[in-house]
Design an enzyme around this catalytic site. Structure first.
Site, mmCIF file in Angstrom:
data_model
loop_
_atom_site.group_PDB
_atom_site.id
_atom_site.type_symbol
_atom_site.label_atom_id
_atom_site.label_comp_id
_atom_site.label_asym_id
_atom_site.label_seq_id
_atom_site.Cartn_x
_atom_site.Cartn_y
_atom_site.Cartn_z
ATOM 1 N N GLU A 168 2.531 -10.085 13.835
ATOM 2 C CA GLU A 168 1.906 -10.396 15.013
ATOM 3 C C GLU A 168 2.064 -11.966 15.039
ATOM 4 O O GLU A 168 1.946 -12.541 16.096
ATOM 5 C CB GLU A 168 0.256 -10.071 14.700
ATOM 6 C CG GLU A 168 -0.307 -9.903 15.915
ATOM 7 C CD GLU A 168 -1.679 -9.292 15.823
ATOM 8 O OE1 GLU A 168 -1.866 -8.880 15.022
ATOM 9 O OE2 GLU A 168 -2.466 -9.361 16.822
ATOM 10 N N ARG B 297 0.831 -1.110 -0.177
ATOM 11 C CA ARG B 297 0.070 0.073 -0.016
ATOM 12 C C ARG B 297 0.945 1.409 -0.031
ATOM 13 O O ARG B 297 0.516 2.102 -0.706
ATOM 14 C CB ARG B 297 -1.027 -0.030 1.131
ATOM 15 C CG ARG B 297 -2.189 -0.939 0.777
ATOM 16 C CD ARG B 297 -3.130 -1.098 2.051
ATOM 17 N NE ARG B 297 -2.946 -2.374 2.831
ATOM 18 C CZ ARG B 297 -3.250 -2.541 3.958
ATOM 19 N NH1 ARG B 297 -4.049 -1.235 4.537
ATOM 20 N NH2 ARG B 297 -3.242 -3.540 4.855
HETATM 21 C C1 PRP Z 1 -0.071 -3.191 6.641
HETATM 22 C C2 PRP Z 1 0.076 -1.843 6.318
HETATM 23 C C3 PRP Z 1 1.277 -1.456 6.869
HETATM 24 C C4 PRP Z 1 1.711 -2.490 7.971
HETATM 25 C C5 PRP Z 1 1.548 -1.842 9.323
HETATM 26 O O1 PRP Z 1 0.550 -3.710 5.401
HETATM 27 O O2 PRP Z 1 -0.280 -1.433 4.703
HETATM 28 O O3 PRP Z 1 2.389 -1.688 5.843
HETATM 29 O O4 PRP Z 1 0.425 -3.283 7.875
HETATM 30 O O5 PRP Z 1 1.725 -2.864 10.350
HETATM 31 P P1 PRP Z 1 2.897 -2.829 11.240
HETATM 32 O O6 PRP Z 1 2.943 -1.400 11.780
HETATM 33 O O7 PRP Z 1 2.219 -3.559 12.596
HETATM 34 O O8 PRP Z 1 4.085 -3.363 10.798
HETATM 35 P P2 PRP Z 1 0.413 -5.263 5.324
HETATM 36 O O9 PRP Z 1 1.475 -6.006 5.776
HETATM 37 O O10 PRP Z 1 -1.143 -5.716 5.649
HETATM 38 O O11 PRP Z 1 0.361 -5.618 3.597
HETATM 39 P P3 PRP Z 1 -0.210 -4.531 2.468
HETATM 40 O O12 PRP Z 1 0.507 -3.463 2.401
HETATM 41 O O13 PRP Z 1 0.354 -5.530 1.199
HETATM 42 O O14 PRP Z 1 -1.782 -4.836 2.420
HETATM 43 MG MG MG Z 2 1.576 -2.310 3.901
#
Ligand code: PRP
Ligand code: MG
Length: 176
Positions: A101, A64
């Protein structure tokens, strides 16, 4: 003005309870990208903030962060560099494994994409536990880049992720 734009962005974020699992409140940034007025407001807010930082390179986190980074980079006239999940980037890469997590994940960055003493802005949509951003900071520092700031749109303040980060942090929207 700034407060109006923030309100437009804030209203366009969609919130889902119990996704991807029970007890998690999911903040969906794609709501902003599906609303042109909100997307423009977001771009203005991010660019206005970032333009004061004297940045050489903008780094975004898979996946993202890839929405956020280029929006700023094209306006600042600076390159955009991806940090990707392991196995997606060709050429020489540096890697960093970090805890999620449940379980762990590995980020990679192309070694030639950041040079020594580059002033780097790292961007992402959301700061939750801070694990992803902490790993990104370490990767940039391993290439001798200077992390000028971590810029995120939404911060889940109650998870305390900010305290894990060895770099300045700026968030547009805080959720307590
Ligand atoms: C989500 C979000 C951040 C991260 C934050 O990404 O976009 O990058 O989690 O979480 P944290 O602070 O606990 O590390 P995700 O890993 O779900 O992947 P995506 O961006 O591909 O959806
Ligand atoms: Mg992310």
């Amino acid at each position: 003005d700034r407060d109006e734009k923030l309100q437009i962005v804030r209203s366009a974020v969609k919130t889902y309870k119990h996704f991807p699992k029970q007890g998690i409140i999911y903040k969906d940034i794609f709501g902003v990208f599906q609303n042109v007025a909100a997307m423009r407001a977001l771009k203005d807010l991010l660019v206005e903030h970032a333009s004061s930082l004297n940045i050489d390179v903008i780094v975004g986190l898979d996946s993202r962060g890839f929405l956020v980074g280029p929006l700023i980079a094209v306006e600042l006239g600076k390159p955009f560099v991806p940090i990707r999940k392991k196995g997606k980037l060709p050429g020489d890469v540096a890697e960093k494994t970090f805890s999620l997590e449940y379980g762990e994940a590995t980020f990679e960055v192309q070694t030639e994409s950041i040079s020594k003493d580059n002033r780097v802005l790292i961007v992402d949509d959301l700061l939750a536990t801070g694990g992803s951003m902490a790993a990104a900071i370490e990767l940039v520092k391993s290439l001798e880049g200077e992390v000028v700031e971590c810029l995120i749109i939404m911060e889940l303040v109650y998870l305390g992720g900010r305290s894990k980060l060895q770099a300045p942090v700026y968030s547009l929207i805080e959720y307590d």
